[in-house]
Design a protein around this motif. Sequence first.
Motif, mmCIF file in Angstrom:
data_model
loop_
_atom_site.group_PDB
_atom_site.id
_atom_site.type_symbol
_atom_site.label_atom_id
_atom_site.label_comp_id
_atom_site.label_asym_id
_atom_site.label_seq_id
_atom_site.Cartn_x
_atom_site.Cartn_y
_atom_site.Cartn_z
ATOM 1 N N MET A 155 0.808 -1.214 0.000
ATOM 2 C CA MET A 155 0.000 0.000 0.000
ATOM 3 C C MET A 155 0.845 1.270 0.000
ATOM 4 S SD MET A 155 -3.048 -0.967 -0.309
ATOM 5 C CE MET A 155 -3.994 0.507 0.051
ATOM 6 N N GLY A 156 2.146 1.154 0.181
ATOM 7 C CA GLY A 156 3.000 2.331 0.189
ATOM 8 C C GLY A 156 3.255 2.814 1.600
ATOM 9 N N PRO A 157 4.444 3.377 1.851
ATOM 10 C CA PRO A 157 4.813 3.760 3.221
ATOM 11 C C PRO A 157 4.017 4.920 3.785
ATOM 12 C CG PRO A 157 6.443 4.543 1.632
ATOM 13 C CD PRO A 157 5.499 3.668 0.869
ATOM 14 N N GLU A 158 3.403 5.737 2.924
ATOM 15 C CA GLU A 158 2.699 6.910 3.440
ATOM 16 C C GLU A 158 1.298 6.582 3.950
ATOM 17 O OE1 GLU A 158 1.206 6.686 -0.802
ATOM 18 O OE2 GLU A 158 2.982 6.138 0.348
ATOM 19 N N ILE A 159 0.751 5.450 3.570
ATOM 20 C CA ILE A 159 -0.626 5.112 3.935
ATOM 21 C C ILE A 159 -0.719 4.805 5.428
ATOM 22 C CG2 ILE A 159 -2.525 3.501 3.567
ATOM 23 C CD1 ILE A 159 -1.994 5.422 1.235
ATOM 24 N N ARG A 160 -1.678 5.428 6.098
ATOM 25 C CA ARG A 160 -1.925 5.166 7.523
ATOM 26 C C ARG A 160 -2.806 3.925 7.653
ATOM 27 N NH1 ARG A 160 1.428 8.706 7.289
ATOM 28 N NH2 ARG A 160 1.369 10.707 8.351
ATOM 29 N N LEU A 161 -2.622 3.199 8.762
ATOM 30 C CA LEU A 161 -3.445 2.003 8.953
ATOM 31 C C LEU A 161 -3.697 1.767 10.431
ATOM 32 C CD1 LEU A 161 -1.600 -0.756 9.899
ATOM 33 C CD2 LEU A 161 -0.558 -0.198 7.709
ATOM 34 N N GLN A 162 -4.764 1.010 10.684
ATOM 35 C CA GLN A 162 -5.134 0.621 12.038
ATOM 36 C C GLN A 162 -5.750 -0.770 11.978
ATOM 37 O OE1 GLN A 162 -8.637 2.465 13.922
ATOM 38 N NE2 GLN A 162 -7.338 2.863 15.703
ATOM 39 N N ALA A 163 -5.219 -1.690 12.778
ATOM 40 C CA ALA A 163 -5.749 -3.053 12.811
ATOM 41 C C ALA A 163 -7.160 -3.052 13.400
ATOM 42 C CB ALA A 163 -4.835 -3.953 13.631
ATOM 43 N N LEU A 164 -8.045 -3.841 12.792
ATOM 44 C CA LEU A 164 -9.429 -3.944 13.258
ATOM 45 C C LEU A 164 -9.696 -5.260 13.974
ATOM 46 C CD1 LEU A 164 -11.226 -2.497 10.095
ATOM 47 C CD2 LEU A 164 -10.817 -1.324 12.274
ATOM 48 N N PHE A 165 -9.293 -6.363 13.376
ATOM 49 C CA PHE A 165 -9.448 -7.669 14.017
ATOM 50 C C PHE A 165 -8.573 -8.693 13.308
ATOM 51 C CE2 PHE A 165 -12.764 -7.341 10.779
ATOM 52 C CZ PHE A 165 -12.675 -8.552 10.111
ATOM 53 N N ARG A 166 -8.356 -9.826 13.984
ATOM 54 C CA ARG A 166 -7.612 -10.927 13.394
ATOM 55 C C ARG A 166 -8.583 -12.033 13.005
ATOM 56 N NH1 ARG A 166 -2.328 -12.588 14.287
ATOM 57 N NH2 ARG A 166 -3.019 -14.432 15.429
ATOM 58 N N ASP A 167 -8.229 -12.753 11.980
ATOM 59 C CA ASP A 167 -9.105 -13.786 11.445
ATOM 60 C C ASP A 167 -8.251 -14.962 10.981
ATOM 61 O OD1 ASP A 167 -11.437 -15.022 10.689
ATOM 62 O OD2 ASP A 167 -12.026 -13.503 9.229
ATOM 63 N N HIS A 168 -8.885 -16.078 10.723
ATOM 64 C CA HIS A 168 -8.175 -17.215 10.151
ATOM 65 C C HIS A 168 -9.138 -17.993 9.262
ATOM 66 C CE1 HIS A 168 -10.259 -19.209 13.460
ATOM 67 N NE2 HIS A 168 -10.013 -20.374 12.878
ATOM 68 N N PHE A 169 -8.588 -18.807 8.388
ATOM 69 C CA PHE A 169 -9.402 -19.557 7.444
ATOM 70 C C PHE A 169 -9.781 -20.919 8.013
ATOM 71 C CE2 PHE A 169 -7.571 -16.428 4.631
ATOM 72 C CZ PHE A 169 -8.598 -16.179 3.734
ATOM 73 N N VAL A 170 -10.989 -21.349 7.660
ATOM 74 C CA VAL A 170 -11.485 -22.673 8.050
ATOM 75 C C VAL A 170 -12.009 -23.384 6.806
ATOM 76 C CG1 VAL A 170 -12.087 -21.954 10.396
ATOM 77 C CG2 VAL A 170 -13.784 -21.748 8.563
ATOM 78 N N GLY A 171 -12.126 -24.702 6.901
ATOM 79 C CA GLY A 171 -12.725 -25.470 5.819
ATOM 80 C C GLY A 171 -14.234 -25.469 5.948
ATOM 81 N N VAL A 172 -14.922 -25.452 4.815
ATOM 82 C CA VAL A 172 -16.389 -25.445 4.815
ATOM 83 C C VAL A 172 -16.880 -26.454 3.781
ATOM 84 C CG1 VAL A 172 -18.472 -24.077 4.420
ATOM 85 C CG2 VAL A 172 -16.464 -23.018 5.485
ATOM 86 N N VAL A 173 -17.839 -27.305 4.198
ATOM 87 C CA VAL A 173 -18.439 -28.298 3.309
ATOM 88 C C VAL A 173 -19.949 -28.270 3.505
ATOM 89 C CG1 VAL A 173 -16.417 -29.805 3.260
ATOM 90 C CG2 VAL A 173 -18.147 -30.095 5.056
ATOM 91 N N ARG A 174 -20.658 -28.916 2.590
ATOM 92 C CA ARG A 174 -22.118 -29.009 2.725
ATOM 93 C C ARG A 174 -22.467 -29.865 3.934
ATOM 94 N NH1 ARG A 174 -23.769 -34.030 1.516
ATOM 95 N NH2 ARG A 174 -22.520 -35.296 0.081
ATOM 96 N N ALA A 175 -23.653 -29.648 4.463
ATOM 97 C CA ALA A 175 -24.128 -30.482 5.572
ATOM 98 C C ALA A 175 -24.185 -31.940 5.129
ATOM 99 C CB ALA A 175 -25.499 -30.004 6.027
ATOM 100 N N GLY A 176 -23.696 -32.838 5.973
ATOM 101 C CA GLY A 176 -23.706 -34.254 5.653
ATOM 102 C C GLY A 176 -22.566 -34.711 4.761
ATOM 103 N N HIS A 177 -21.586 -33.860 4.537
ATOM 104 C CA HIS A 177 -20.444 -34.223 3.687
ATOM 105 C C HIS A 177 -19.700 -35.417 4.312
ATOM 106 C CE1 HIS A 177 -16.657 -33.889 1.490
ATOM 107 N NE2 HIS A 177 -17.240 -33.011 0.673
ATOM 108 N N PRO A 178 -19.288 -36.375 3.494
ATOM 109 C CA PRO A 178 -18.609 -37.558 4.045
ATOM 110 C C PRO A 178 -17.300 -37.241 4.757
ATOM 111 C CG PRO A 178 -18.548 -37.535 1.626
ATOM 112 C CD PRO A 178 -19.535 -36.506 2.045
#
Length: 312
Positions: A155-178
């Motif tokens: 984003m370039g060194p001049e851009i200001r930023l502020q952290a909002l929240f942390r997140d992580h990825f999970v696996g998602v499948v249909r209900a009843g997936h084997p």
Amino acid sequence: MSEPDFNLLAALDALLAEGSVAGAARRTGLSTSAMSRTLGRLRATTGDPLLVRAGRHMVPTPHAQAIRERTRNAMLEIRALLSPAASELHPSALDRVFAIRANEGFVEIFAPRLIAAAADEAPRVSLHFAPKIEKDSRYLREGLVDLEIGVVENMGPEIRLQALFRDHFVGVVRAGHPLLSGPAVTAERYAAYGHVVASRRGLSRGPVDDALAGMGLARRVVSVVPGFPAALAVAMASDLIALLPSSYLPAQDAAGKGMAFQSFELPVPAQHITISQMWHPRQEAEPAHRWLRQLVRRVCGTLPVNDPERNA
């Protein structure tokens, strides 16, 4: 030497941003013929054509490209000078449109909450959410948006930023997936199924693939879609596995989709990501913009995955 007509600055800004007389006319509320006459005046004032015909379109001259950002900054500075002083800002009287650039996952989760919170404090404020097709700081540099929200990258060194929240990825499948009806989800079982990947840039490989490769495994990507909603829809209608941020799923539960899918922790090291809000330093001290940033941080702080220590 006579003083220049400063009213021409707004028209110049619109012409350079839109790249067409018709677009600039719509942006400023003028007729096309009036904007065409104004372009003629600008050409005479600057001594440069500014926009020239190229087939059916108009393109900026080298001089126009060189002054585009300076013109935008000048307009933003004028607006800041004419804005109320900090001690005079009352959100209830604030009448303004804010543009926020974010991906569709963030918009689906937070737009309803942000709109409701803004309506409570500043009923005359409008929030416009712009799609985030690529990561590019020019939207902030040129004043096309007020805030950009997402993972910080190039984003370039001049851009200001502020952290909002942390997140992580999970696996998602249909209900009843084997995958979830058998033994524990191992890396081998995870890699054995087909996968759908969400990528606005059309990329099919990511950190999960690197982690699997370290175990001597590889997954088969059957489909690549542009966003999280599409990835979830594909997963719910097939045996493919989707990879989605954990923050995205509560909104789907609330929308009544919770019974149609199941999520699980990945059997490989999951990469944590920090979602931040970013803005240009010219708006650092602007009272209205500061109010917007505080509103966004407060609303995002209600997310269950929020990590206050990272937001300090």
